[in-house]
Scaffold this motif. Sequence first.
Motif, PDB file in Angstrom:
ATOM      1  N   ASP A 166       0.833  -1.207   0.000  1.00  0.00           N
ATOM      2  CA  ASP A 166       0.000   0.000   0.000  1.00  0.00           C
ATOM      3  C   ASP A 166       0.864   1.251   0.000  1.00  0.00           C
ATOM      4  OD1 ASP A 166      -2.574   1.483   0.333  1.00  0.00           O
ATOM      5  OD2 ASP A 166      -1.665   2.026   2.250  1.00  0.00           O
ATOM      6  N   TRP A 167       1.918   1.269   0.834  1.00  0.00           N
ATOM      7  CA  TRP A 167       2.786   2.442   0.866  1.00  0.00           C
ATOM      8  C   TRP A 167       3.561   2.588  -0.443  1.00  0.00           C
ATOM      9  CZ3 TRP A 167       1.817   6.180   3.924  1.00  0.00           C
ATOM     10  CH2 TRP A 167       1.273   5.949   5.189  1.00  0.00           C
ATOM     11  N   LEU A 168       3.962   1.466  -1.033  1.00  0.00           N
ATOM     12  CA  LEU A 168       4.623   1.543  -2.325  1.00  0.00           C
ATOM     13  C   LEU A 168       3.662   2.095  -3.375  1.00  0.00           C
ATOM     14  CD1 LEU A 168       7.151  -0.740  -3.954  1.00  0.00           C
ATOM     15  CD2 LEU A 168       5.015  -0.421  -5.188  1.00  0.00           C
ATOM     16  N   GLY A 169       2.405   1.638  -3.339  1.00  0.00           N
ATOM     17  CA  GLY A 169       1.415   2.150  -4.277  1.00  0.00           C
ATOM     18  C   GLY A 169       1.199   3.642  -4.129  1.00  0.00           C
ATOM     19  N   ARG A 170       1.198   4.124  -2.887  1.00  0.00           N
ATOM     20  CA  ARG A 170       1.045   5.570  -2.666  1.00  0.00           C
ATOM     21  C   ARG A 170       2.245   6.340  -3.216  1.00  0.00           C
ATOM     22  NH1 ARG A 170      -1.595   6.479   3.365  1.00  0.00           N
ATOM     23  NH2 ARG A 170      -3.002   4.687   3.343  1.00  0.00           N
ATOM     24  N   THR A 171       3.433   5.759  -3.063  1.00  0.00           N
ATOM     25  CA  THR A 171       4.631   6.397  -3.593  1.00  0.00           C
ATOM     26  C   THR A 171       4.556   6.502  -5.109  1.00  0.00           C
ATOM     27  OG1 THR A 171       5.977   5.582  -1.765  1.00  0.00           O
ATOM     28  CG2 THR A 171       7.143   6.228  -3.770  1.00  0.00           C
ATOM     29  N   LEU A 172       4.177   5.415  -5.753  1.00  0.00           N
ATOM     30  CA  LEU A 172       4.058   5.428  -7.207  1.00  0.00           C
ATOM     31  C   LEU A 172       2.989   6.417  -7.659  1.00  0.00           C
ATOM     32  CD1 LEU A 172       4.286   1.589  -7.976  1.00  0.00           C
ATOM     33  CD2 LEU A 172       6.117   3.289  -7.991  1.00  0.00           C
ATOM     34  N   ALA A 173       1.887   6.494  -6.925  1.00  0.00           N
ATOM     35  CA  ALA A 173       0.824   7.439  -7.272  1.00  0.00           C
ATOM     36  C   ALA A 173       1.311   8.877  -7.151  1.00  0.00           C
ATOM     37  CB  ALA A 173      -0.398   7.207  -6.378  1.00  0.00           C
ATOM     38  N   VAL A 191      10.208  -0.943 -10.385  1.00  0.00           N
ATOM     39  CA  VAL A 191      10.192  -1.456  -9.017  1.00  0.00           C
ATOM     40  C   VAL A 191      10.997  -2.748  -9.015  1.00  0.00           C
ATOM     41  CG1 VAL A 191       8.762  -2.372  -7.150  1.00  0.00           C
ATOM     42  CG2 VAL A 191       7.951  -0.418  -8.518  1.00  0.00           C
ATOM     43  N   LEU A 192      11.961  -2.842  -8.112  1.00  0.00           N
ATOM     44  CA  LEU A 192      12.788  -4.033  -8.007  1.00  0.00           C
ATOM     45  C   LEU A 192      12.200  -5.019  -7.004  1.00  0.00           C
ATOM     46  CD1 LEU A 192      16.391  -2.487  -7.873  1.00  0.00           C
ATOM     47  CD2 LEU A 192      14.983  -3.036  -9.874  1.00  0.00           C
ATOM     48  N   ALA A 193      12.283  -6.290  -7.322  1.00  0.00           N
ATOM     49  CA  ALA A 193      11.880  -7.318  -6.370  1.00  0.00           C
ATOM     50  C   ALA A 193      12.799  -7.285  -5.155  1.00  0.00           C
ATOM     51  CB  ALA A 193      11.942  -8.696  -7.028  1.00  0.00           C
ATOM     52  N   VAL A 194      12.236  -7.549  -3.990  1.00  0.00           N
ATOM     53  CA  VAL A 194      13.022  -7.616  -2.761  1.00  0.00           C
ATOM     54  C   VAL A 194      13.959  -8.818  -2.847  1.00  0.00           C
ATOM     55  CG1 VAL A 194      12.903  -8.037  -0.278  1.00  0.00           C
ATOM     56  CG2 VAL A 194      11.280  -6.460  -1.373  1.00  0.00           C
ATOM     57  N   PRO A 195      15.265  -8.617  -2.655  1.00  0.00           N
ATOM     58  CA  PRO A 195      16.213  -9.731  -2.724  1.00  0.00           C
ATOM     59  C   PRO A 195      16.016 -10.723  -1.585  1.00  0.00           C
ATOM     60  CG  PRO A 195      17.332  -7.630  -3.078  1.00  0.00           C
ATOM     61  CD  PRO A 195      15.948  -7.314  -2.564  1.00  0.00           C
ATOM     62  N   CYS A 236       5.160 -10.993  -4.617  1.00  0.00           N
ATOM     63  CA  CYS A 236       3.924 -11.195  -5.377  1.00  0.00           C
ATOM     64  C   CYS A 236       3.040  -9.957  -5.316  1.00  0.00           C
ATOM     65  CB  CYS A 236       3.156 -12.400  -4.833  1.00  0.00           C
ATOM     66  SG  CYS A 236       3.844 -14.000  -5.269  1.00  0.00           S
ATOM     67  N   THR A 237       2.887  -9.395  -4.130  1.00  0.00           N
ATOM     68  CA  THR A 237       2.025  -8.223  -3.981  1.00  0.00           C
ATOM     69  C   THR A 237       2.691  -6.965  -4.542  1.00  0.00           C
ATOM     70  OG1 THR A 237       2.826  -7.929  -1.715  1.00  0.00           O
ATOM     71  CG2 THR A 237       0.790  -9.158  -2.008  1.00  0.00           C
ATOM     72  N   LEU A 238       4.017  -6.881  -4.445  1.00  0.00           N
ATOM     73  CA  LEU A 238       4.706  -5.734  -5.039  1.00  0.00           C
ATOM     74  C   LEU A 238       4.575  -5.760  -6.553  1.00  0.00           C
ATOM     75  CD1 LEU A 238       8.000  -5.494  -2.934  1.00  0.00           C
ATOM     76  CD2 LEU A 238       5.857  -4.228  -2.629  1.00  0.00           C
ATOM     77  N   LEU A 239       4.640  -6.940  -7.145  1.00  0.00           N
ATOM     78  CA  LEU A 239       4.446  -7.086  -8.586  1.00  0.00           C
ATOM     79  C   LEU A 239       3.075  -6.554  -8.993  1.00  0.00           C
ATOM     80  CD1 LEU A 239       4.895  -8.252 -11.456  1.00  0.00           C
ATOM     81  CD2 LEU A 239       4.169 -10.466 -10.557  1.00  0.00           C
ATOM     82  N   GLU A 240       2.043  -6.971  -8.288  1.00  0.00           N
ATOM     83  CA  GLU A 240       0.685  -6.526  -8.602  1.00  0.00           C
ATOM     84  C   GLU A 240       0.551  -5.016  -8.445  1.00  0.00           C
ATOM     85  OE1 GLU A 240      -1.602  -8.780  -5.867  1.00  0.00           O
ATOM     86  OE2 GLU A 240      -1.336 -10.695  -6.943  1.00  0.00           O
ATOM     87  N   THR A 241       1.154  -4.476  -7.383  1.00  0.00           N
ATOM     88  CA  THR A 241       1.075  -3.037  -7.135  1.00  0.00           C
ATOM     89  C   THR A 241       1.780  -2.250  -8.222  1.00  0.00           C
ATOM     90  OG1 THR A 241       1.024  -3.444  -4.744  1.00  0.00           O
ATOM     91  CG2 THR A 241       1.591  -1.222  -5.463  1.00  0.00           C
ATOM     92  N   ALA A 242       2.974  -2.704  -8.610  1.00  0.00           N
ATOM     93  CA  ALA A 242       3.729  -2.014  -9.656  1.00  0.00           C
ATOM     94  C   ALA A 242       2.977  -2.031 -10.973  1.00  0.00           C
ATOM     95  CB  ALA A 242       5.100  -2.660  -9.813  1.00  0.00           C
ATOM     96  N   GLN A 243       2.447  -3.178 -11.354  1.00  0.00           N
ATOM     97  CA  GLN A 243       1.732  -3.273 -12.623  1.00  0.00           C
ATOM     98  C   GLN A 243       0.473  -2.422 -12.627  1.00  0.00           C
ATOM     99  OE1 GLN A 243       1.325  -7.575 -12.967  1.00  0.00           O
ATOM    100  NE2 GLN A 243       3.094  -7.672 -14.330  1.00  0.00           N
ATOM    101  N   ALA A 244      -0.226  -2.361 -11.496  1.00  0.00           N
ATOM    102  CA  ALA A 244      -1.432  -1.538 -11.409  1.00  0.00           C
ATOM    103  C   ALA A 244      -1.121  -0.063 -11.590  1.00  0.00           C
ATOM    104  CB  ALA A 244      -2.119  -1.774 -10.058  1.00  0.00           C
ATOM    105  N   VAL A 268       7.278  -0.726 -14.271  1.00  0.00           N
ATOM    106  CA  VAL A 268       7.926  -1.975 -14.635  1.00  0.00           C
ATOM    107  C   VAL A 268       8.375  -2.683 -13.361  1.00  0.00           C
ATOM    108  CG1 VAL A 268       9.908  -2.984 -15.836  1.00  0.00           C
ATOM    109  CG2 VAL A 268       8.712  -1.020 -16.834  1.00  0.00           C
ATOM    110  N   PHE A 269       8.185  -3.992 -13.295  1.00  0.00           N
ATOM    111  CA  PHE A 269       8.650  -4.777 -12.161  1.00  0.00           C
ATOM    112  C   PHE A 269       9.791  -5.662 -12.630  1.00  0.00           C
ATOM    113  CE2 PHE A 269       8.164  -6.449  -7.938  1.00  0.00           C
ATOM    114  CZ  PHE A 269       8.578  -7.768  -8.010  1.00  0.00           C
ATOM    115  N   LEU A 270      10.944  -5.541 -11.988  1.00  0.00           N
ATOM    116  CA  LEU A 270      12.120  -6.296 -12.383  1.00  0.00           C
ATOM    117  C   LEU A 270      12.496  -7.302 -11.300  1.00  0.00           C
ATOM    118  CD1 LEU A 270      14.367  -3.474 -13.904  1.00  0.00           C
ATOM    119  CD2 LEU A 270      12.689  -4.933 -15.039  1.00  0.00           C
ATOM    120  N   ASP A 271      12.369  -8.583 -11.620  1.00  0.00           N
ATOM    121  CA  ASP A 271      12.689  -9.632 -10.661  1.00  0.00           C
ATOM    122  C   ASP A 271      14.025 -10.255 -11.029  1.00  0.00           C
ATOM    123  OD1 ASP A 271      11.033 -12.697  -9.512  1.00  0.00           O
ATOM    124  OD2 ASP A 271      12.737 -11.571  -8.757  1.00  0.00           O
TER     125      ASP A 271
END
Length: 240
Positions: free
Chosen positions: A100-107, A120-124, A139-147, A151-154
């Motif tokens: 949620d906080w990542l989504g707010r940052t992107l917004a 957005v980078l995947a958490v190592p 998994c949830t960061l991927l969904e948030t980034a795509q929404a 770009v989500f980079l794993d």
Amino acid sequence: MSVPKARAVRARRERRLRLFAGYASLNGVGTAFVGDSLIEHAQWDRLTPHEPSRNFGISGDAARDVHDRAAQVLSVRPARIVLLAGTNDITHGTAEAAPDWLGRTLATWRALSPDVAIAVLAVPPRAAERADAVARLNCTLLETAQAAGAVFLDGAEVLALSDGGLDPRLTRDGLHLNAAGYRQWLEALTPGLRRLGVETGPRIAPEPRILAAEPMNDPEPGAQTTRSCGPTLLRASRTY
């Protein structure tokens, strides 16, 4: 955390924020790297030597902390932003709130600078007993980034052993990467970063400067398995 240590952490964070306030503008070119200690400890000027960059990493920051300084990142007018957030949320017990906080940052970035490109980078990985938590969070960061149209980079999976734990050859303390770890990580991320417009280069930094890090307080290992949320936008094989 003891009171003296908490004060030291706050003082160090304030010093980093003052440093950021003095950054020269990128004037619409180059990349801002944003996140926690894994971003801060990397020498991005060496890892991406063909273009200017600014390092907005702060050791110990969780996703909410990154959100609190989101607008400051845009003050340097980057063409691109590469974000890593959520690693410390796993330790702090706030992983469920991190997306949620990542989504707010992107917004915030989309609203204030619609043309900036964002990855957005995947958490190592970290200790094997944390593998399940890392997988769920990614998994949830991927969904948030795509929404949010990011770009989500794993590329982080190349750092892990078969049990999902961080390869001890690639870390200096079980959490932070050593020079070999950064090299592996960047090589895995390079195709995605180049699609974003980041020009990575052959010059890899020497052993990262040792900075004060929060001690790891992981629980005793448990019998857990890593779950996958399906294909991501970047996969890379190990190169040993």
